[in-house]
Design a protein around this motif. Structure first.
Motif, short mmCIF file in Angstrom:
data_model
loop_
_atom_site.label_atom_id
_atom_site.label_comp_id
_atom_site.label_asym_id
_atom_site.label_seq_id
_atom_site.Cartn_x
_atom_site.Cartn_y
_atom_site.Cartn_z
N GLU A 1 0.79 -1.30 -0.11
CA GLU A 1 -0.02 -0.02 -0.05
C GLU A 1 0.94 1.09 -0.02
O GLU A 1 0.71 2.15 -0.64
CB GLU A 1 -1.23 -0.12 1.24
CG GLU A 1 -1.98 -1.15 1.31
CD GLU A 1 -2.66 -1.40 2.19
OE1 GLU A 1 -3.64 -2.20 2.28
OE2 GLU A 1 -2.26 -0.85 3.62
N THR B 1 1.10 3.96 -3.19
CA THR B 1 0.92 5.29 -2.85
C THR B 1 2.07 6.39 -3.45
O THR B 1 2.09 7.41 -3.83
CB THR B 1 0.66 5.80 -1.46
OG1 THR B 1 -0.50 4.76 -0.99
CG2 THR B 1 0.43 7.17 -1.07
N ARG C 1 2.37 9.03 -6.62
CA ARG C 1 2.64 10.47 -6.24
C ARG C 1 3.84 10.78 -7.20
O ARG C 1 3.83 12.09 -7.72
CB ARG C 1 3.27 10.84 -4.87
CG ARG C 1 2.07 10.83 -3.79
CD ARG C 1 2.45 11.52 -2.46
NE ARG C 1 3.89 10.95 -2.00
CZ ARG C 1 3.64 10.01 -0.83
NH1 ARG C 1 2.45 9.47 -0.67
NH2 ARG C 1 4.83 9.57 -0.44
N ARG D 1 -4.82 3.02 -6.77
CA ARG D 1 -4.70 3.86 -5.82
C ARG D 1 -6.12 4.64 -5.42
O ARG D 1 -6.34 4.93 -4.22
CB ARG D 1 -3.64 4.76 -6.15
CG ARG D 1 -3.34 5.97 -5.44
CD ARG D 1 -4.11 7.14 -5.63
NE ARG D 1 -3.85 8.16 -4.70
CZ ARG D 1 -4.45 9.34 -4.77
NH1 ARG D 1 -5.49 9.23 -5.55
NH2 ARG D 1 -4.33 10.29 -3.76
N ASN D 2 -6.80 4.90 -6.49
CA ASN D 2 -8.00 5.68 -6.24
C ASN D 2 -9.08 4.95 -5.51
O ASN D 2 -9.65 5.38 -4.54
CB ASN D 2 -8.73 6.02 -7.63
CG ASN D 2 -7.78 7.32 -8.15
OD1 ASN D 2 -7.12 7.98 -7.61
ND2 ASN D 2 -8.24 7.67 -9.53
N ASP E 1 -7.59 4.93 -2.07
CA ASP E 1 -7.96 6.06 -1.37
C ASP E 1 -9.29 6.35 -0.72
O ASP E 1 -9.37 7.19 0.02
CB ASP E 1 -7.64 7.38 -2.34
CG ASP E 1 -7.09 8.61 -1.44
OD1 ASP E 1 -6.36 8.52 -0.68
OD2 ASP E 1 -7.52 9.65 -2.33
N HIS E 2 -10.35 6.01 -1.40
CA HIS E 2 -11.84 6.20 -1.26
C HIS E 2 -12.27 4.77 -0.39
O HIS E 2 -13.58 4.95 -0.18
CB HIS E 2 -12.55 6.42 -2.36
CG HIS E 2 -12.27 7.64 -3.20
ND1 HIS E 2 -11.21 7.86 -4.26
CD2 HIS E 2 -12.54 9.06 -2.87
CE1 HIS E 2 -11.04 9.12 -4.63
NE2 HIS E 2 -11.94 9.78 -3.69
#
Length: 224
Positions: free
Chosen positions: A93, A97, A101, A133-134, A137-138
């Motif tokens: 994870e 991330t 970035r 990732r999206n 993230d949610h």
């Protein structure tokens, strides 16, 4: 009847190729030596990218090391069953991330040819990365709303380590490795005197050793 999923093995998780630790050491020397051709903003961008890619690299490497430890574990020798594999998700994870970035920043560097090549050559792997990732993230909003869904709620290796899965999404492990190595090459190009193909170096703290000599000249001009 479904068969139980097989554990990941290190042989299916390719090692990184770039000498990111060597580049980090080299970057420290650049702090000590003046680089008048670079603006302060350029130095900050370069340093941030290097830090982010190094973070992605270290998390990827640690995930692979944990899988390798699991491969080599022995119940009799270790005094019981050791579950190194349980710590892998956290590393994956953090790697996903950090890689995301770095990729997003590189895609916005329009003045560097290596960055433009990266955006062109790695578009499909990046889209797979972005999707995972999206979703990750949610995930907190879905969990608190009771939308549990299907698939693992933590990122994990699947297909014996050949891919990374989160919920219904997956990406090839080789593609994540490709993105990290590609990002490394972009950052390395920002240090023109560093050889990006140099052999990999081990991690660890940067150490500097210094030596000095003293020459004493007496009143008669004799050097001692």
């Amino acid at each position: 009847m479904k068969s139980a999923p097989k554990m990941p093995t290190a042989k299916n998780i390719p090692d990184l190729l770039g000498n990111i630790e060597g580049l980090k050491r080299y970057s420290f020397l650049c702090v000590l030596l003046p680089e008048p051709s670079l603006s302060q903003d350029d130095r900050r961008l370069r340093a941030w990218l290097l830090h982010t890619v190094a973070s992605a690299s270290r998390h990827y490497t640690r995930a692979r090391e944990l899988v390798e430890l699991q491969d080599n574990s022995d119940q009799e020798r270790d005094g019981g069953v050791v579950f190194h594999i349980l710590d892998v998700s956290e590393q994956i994870e953090d790697c996903i991330t950090a890689t995301f970035r770095a990729c997003m920043a590189i895609k916005r560097i329009h003045t560097l040819p290596e960055a433009q090549d990266f955006s062109t050559n790695y578009q499909k792997p990046f889209e797979d990365l972005r999707a995972i990732r999206n979703q990750f993230d949610h995930m907190h909003t879905q969990i608190t709303s009771g939308e549990i869904g299907n698939g693992p709620i933590s990122m994990a290796f699947s297909n014996e380590g050949r891919s990374i899965q989160f919920r219904k999404l997956s990406m090839e492990t080789t593609n994540l490795r490709m993105l990290i190595d590609g990002a490394y090459k972009v950052v390395a190009s920002m240090y023109p005197n560093f050889n990006p193909s140099s052999p990999k170096e081990a991690g660890g703290p940067i150490k500097i050793s210094m030596s000095a000599t003293i020459t004493v000249t007496d009143a008669d001009g004799n050097i001692k």
